[in-house]
Design an enzyme around this catalytic site. Structure first.
Site, short mmCIF file in Angstrom:
data_model
loop_
_atom_site.label_atom_id
_atom_site.label_comp_id
_atom_site.label_asym_id
_atom_site.label_seq_id
_atom_site.Cartn_x
_atom_site.Cartn_y
_atom_site.Cartn_z
N SER A 185 -8.20 -2.97 -4.83
CA SER A 185 -9.15 -1.96 -4.75
C SER A 185 -9.82 -1.98 -5.87
CB SER A 185 -7.97 -0.69 -4.86
OG SER A 185 -7.11 -0.72 -3.53
N GLN A 188 -0.45 2.31 -6.34
CA GLN A 188 -2.00 2.36 -6.45
C GLN A 188 -2.66 1.70 -7.77
OE1 GLN A 188 -3.16 6.21 -5.41
NE2 GLN A 188 -2.85 6.12 -3.45
N ASP A 232 -3.22 -2.27 -7.73
CA ASP A 232 -3.76 -2.86 -6.62
C ASP A 232 -5.02 -3.48 -7.07
OD1 ASP A 232 -4.94 -3.80 -4.29
OD2 ASP A 232 -4.77 -1.83 -3.35
N TYR A 276 -2.40 -1.10 5.95
CA TYR A 276 -3.50 -1.73 6.27
C TYR A 276 -3.99 -1.29 7.57
CZ TYR A 276 -2.81 -4.53 2.26
OH TYR A 276 -2.81 -4.77 0.79
N ARG A 312 0.67 -1.15 -0.05
CA ARG A 312 0.13 -0.05 0.02
C ARG A 312 0.89 1.28 -0.05
NH1 ARG A 312 -5.38 -0.85 1.41
NH2 ARG A 312 -5.94 -2.62 0.28
#
Length: 538
Positions: A149, A143, A146, A244, A138
């Site tokens: 997500s 991003q 991911d 997280y 993360r």
């Protein structure tokens, strides 16, 4: 063959020739999702790979074989796809597929490394280099890679769609000649990707949305989507070092459960999203469900981890004796296969591009790269899970030894209020002195100015975040009026008036042009690109 590692870097070229990249058909409840769309296949061929797609892989997402062929891929049988040099799949292979993987192959898929150590040991024993799509660290740079997500975003949207179908009323309030109806009250637990998607969707349907997250920094994100933040200071926490959320302490959990009990009793729809490293903590107890109104709906987005609600049955729809519907569906992203496949394909293409820096069909592992290292769970016959911790910006840094001890949320808020009171008192004293020393004809102007400041503050502070773009257009118009007035005063015989007019015109000009620029960029976020002709991005 392999290339020599660079000094001080753990690099290994896995092959010298362009590789075959296999895209198998997804099985199970997610069979309608395909890991590589035609658009993604075109990007992979541009990276130098010979892309092989199993027949029917894209049928669930309405992506025909001819679209893959037009993108430069080839249709090949199941055995050829699974025995390719690089295999890209949505989920981990089963026993039959494992036997088809050749030694030295690269596998890119969701592998649940934290909960399936036997699979990692098996892959390492077979000499497979495995990259877990669900182990992306993360950090900001990762991003776009991911996949969790991407899937959570779709799941959050679909959760509200499912809830709207089950709920016996409209989400938005109505004012008609026959009477009025209140909007549905939606309570979302967790403001991660799935929670924010659910919040935004419910708010767009006109619901009265309330949301809670144990992370205090999530409040701004909740409000930006037009929802109300449910606050419980005793249940707040910080993000852990890996990005997280950490498990709650006993006291924090008790405070959170009190908040959940209060909000669920008043809600028509409850969406739960709490999932800590694949495990779902209990956020809605049986007693909370019994206290909810008949006809209420609970959508448990953590059903795959056992469920946040004690009555959740993963994959099933449960109706309690009081008529509360509990949805534990675990295939919500697969219910929107075209959109989900497009997002997953983009992620997969990005991951393969990351490990193919030369764009020559030769994957290279750079284990000094924290993103690559975090995803690589097996290589060279060794299991590399868990990866070393990665420091993220969301994690709090250790204060220096001479720093003061951290201040709690309540103490910090109290200090902030005290500073505001002191500054307000000083401002009032200065304003009084200024008025006392001013000519009588200026007192009226000061009064109008003070009232305008007070009214403007309360008007602006109570405007929802969703209306900030049209509000900025209004302020641009006001700044334009100020600029015109300032220009009319330039050239006044008084040098003070002229100086103030020049300064006012300059500041108003900056505000006008800057405001239009920001407004244009904000509106650009809602611009829709033209759909791709290849069909992969439908």
């Amino acid at each position: 063959m392999g290339s020599a590692p660079q000094p001080g870097r753990q690099h290994g070229t896995l092959t010298e020739a362009p590789m075959r990249l296999g895209v198998p058909r997804t099985t199970g409840e997610d069979h309608r999702i395909v890991a590589v769309t035609p658009d993604a296949a075109r990007r992979l061929t541009e990276l130098g790979y010979d892309v092989l797609v199993e027949p029917g892989a894209g049928d669930g997402a309405r992506l025909g074989a001819h679209e893959y062929v037009a993108a430069g891929a080839r249709v090949a049988g199941r055995d050829d796809v699974w025995s390719a040099d690089v295999v890209v799949a949505l989920h981990a292979p089963g026993p039959a597929e494992l036997d088809l993987l050749r030694p030295g192959a690269v596998l890119v898929a969701q592998l649940a490394p934290a909960t399936d150590p036997e699979l990692l040991a098996d892959l390492a024993a077979r000499g497979v280099t495995a990259l877990a799509l669900d182990a992306v660290p993360r950090i900001s740079r990762a991003q776009s890679l991911d996949v969790l997500s991407a899937l959570s975003n779709v799941a959050g949207y679909r959760a509200i769609v499912e809830a709207a179908e089950e709920f016996g009323g409209m989400f938005t309030g109505q004012v008609t000649a026959a009477g009025t109806t209140p909007p549905a009250r939606v309570f979302v637990i967790g403001a991660g990707v799935a929670g924010l998607a659910a919040i935004g969707t419910a708010a767009s349907l006109g619901a009265d949305v309330h949301a809670f997250d144990v992370r205090p920094e999530a409040a701004d994100q909740i409000e930006s989507l037009g929802a109300r933040v449910v606050r419980a200071a005793d249940a707040t926490q910080q993000v852990s070092a890996d990005g997280y959320a950490s498990a709650l302490t006993t006291d924090q959990e008790a405070a959170a459960l009190r908040t959940y009990a209060e909000q669920t009793a008043r809600a028509d729809v409850v969406v739960t999203t709490a999932l800590v490293r694949g495990t779902a903590p209990t956020t809605v107890t049986r007693e909370m469900v019994d206290a909810m109104k008949p006809g209420s709906v609970i959508v448990d987005l953590a059903a795959s981890g056992g469920g946040n609600c004690e009555l959740t049955v993963p994959g099933e729809r449960v109706v309690t004796a009081r008529g509360v519907v509990v949805l534990g569906y675990t295939d919500l992203p697969a219910r929107l296969p075209q959109h989900t496949s497009r997002l997953v394909g983009t992620v997969v293409a990005g991951v393969v591009a990351l490990i193919t820096p030369g764009q020559d069909g030769r994957p290279v592992l750079d284990l000094d790269d924290p993103v690559v290292r975090g995803m690589t769970v097996t290589t060279g016959g060794q299991v590399l899970w868990p990866p070393p911790p990665v420091q993220v910006s969301a994690a709090p840094t250790e204060p220096p030894p001479e720093a003061a001890p951290p201040v709690g949320p309540r103490a910090s808020a109290q200090r902030h209020r005290q500073r505001r009171v002191v500054l307000a008192a000083l401002g009032g004293v200065l304003a009084g002195l200024l008025i006392a020393a001013s000519p009588p004809e200026l007192v009226g102007h000061y009064t109008v100015f003070a009232l305008a400041v007070v009214v403007g503050f309360y008007v602006i502070s109570n405007v929802t975040h969703a209306l900030h773009t049209p509000l900025m257009a209004q302020t641009n118009a006001i700044s334009g009026i100020i600029m015109v007035g300032a220009l009319l005063q330039i050239g006044d015989p008084s040098p003070v008036v002229t100086t103030l007019a020049v300064v006012a015109a300059a500041l108003a000009g900056v505000n006008v042009f800057g405001g239009f620029l920001v407004t244009r960029r904000m509106l650009g976020m809602f611009h829709r690109d033209e759909p791709s002709r290849s069909g992969g991005g439908r």
